[in-house]
Design a protein around this motif. Structure first.
Motif, PDB file in Angstrom:
ATOM      1  N   UNK A 169       0.824  -1.209   0.000  1.00 22.41           N
ATOM      2  CA  UNK A 169       0.000   0.000   0.000  1.00 22.41           C
ATOM      3  C   UNK A 169       0.861   1.263   0.000  1.00 22.41           C
ATOM      4  N   UNK A 170       0.279   2.325  -0.505  1.00 21.83           N
ATOM      5  CA  UNK A 170       0.917   3.631  -0.395  1.00 21.83           C
ATOM      6  C   UNK A 170       0.607   4.190   0.992  1.00 21.83           C
ATOM      7  N   UNK A 171       1.279   5.278   1.351  1.00 23.87           N
ATOM      8  CA  UNK A 171       1.014   5.919   2.643  1.00 23.87           C
ATOM      9  C   UNK A 171      -0.457   6.303   2.761  1.00 23.87           C
ATOM     10  N   UNK A 172      -1.002   6.878   1.701  1.00 24.12           N
ATOM     11  CA  UNK A 172      -2.399   7.319   1.729  1.00 24.12           C
ATOM     12  C   UNK A 172      -3.350   6.135   1.844  1.00 24.12           C
ATOM     13  N   UNK A 173      -3.113   5.072   1.060  1.00 24.72           N
ATOM     14  CA  UNK A 173      -3.970   3.892   1.118  1.00 24.72           C
ATOM     15  C   UNK A 173      -3.879   3.210   2.484  1.00 24.72           C
ATOM     16  N   UNK A 174      -2.667   3.161   3.039  1.00 22.65           N
ATOM     17  CA  UNK A 174      -2.479   2.567   4.361  1.00 22.65           C
ATOM     18  C   UNK A 174      -3.249   3.356   5.413  1.00 22.65           C
TER      19      UNK A 174
END
Length: 61
Positions: free
Chosen positions: A41-46
């Protein structure tokens, strides 16, 4: 009370890979929720997934 936190979609670093801390917390929450922790995941998705799992597990209230 107004939530002044910036939407993860607006983060300048939101498309970078999730941090080690995010990944660790995601695994903890996913285990508590009876789910598999997502990888890559990306930071935003996480951040969004953490919010979702906190709601599901009752953490973060």
């Amino acid at each position: 009370m107004t939530d002044i936190a910036k939407d993860p979609a607006e983060w300048s670093t939101g498309d970078e890979p999730a941090t080690a801390s995010q990944e660790s917390y995601l695994h903890t929450l996913a285990t508590e929720a009876g789910e598999e922790a997502p990888d890559g995941l990306t930071k935003a998705d996480a951040s969004r997934k953490i919010d979702e799992l906190q709601e599901k597990t009752g953490r973060g209230r």
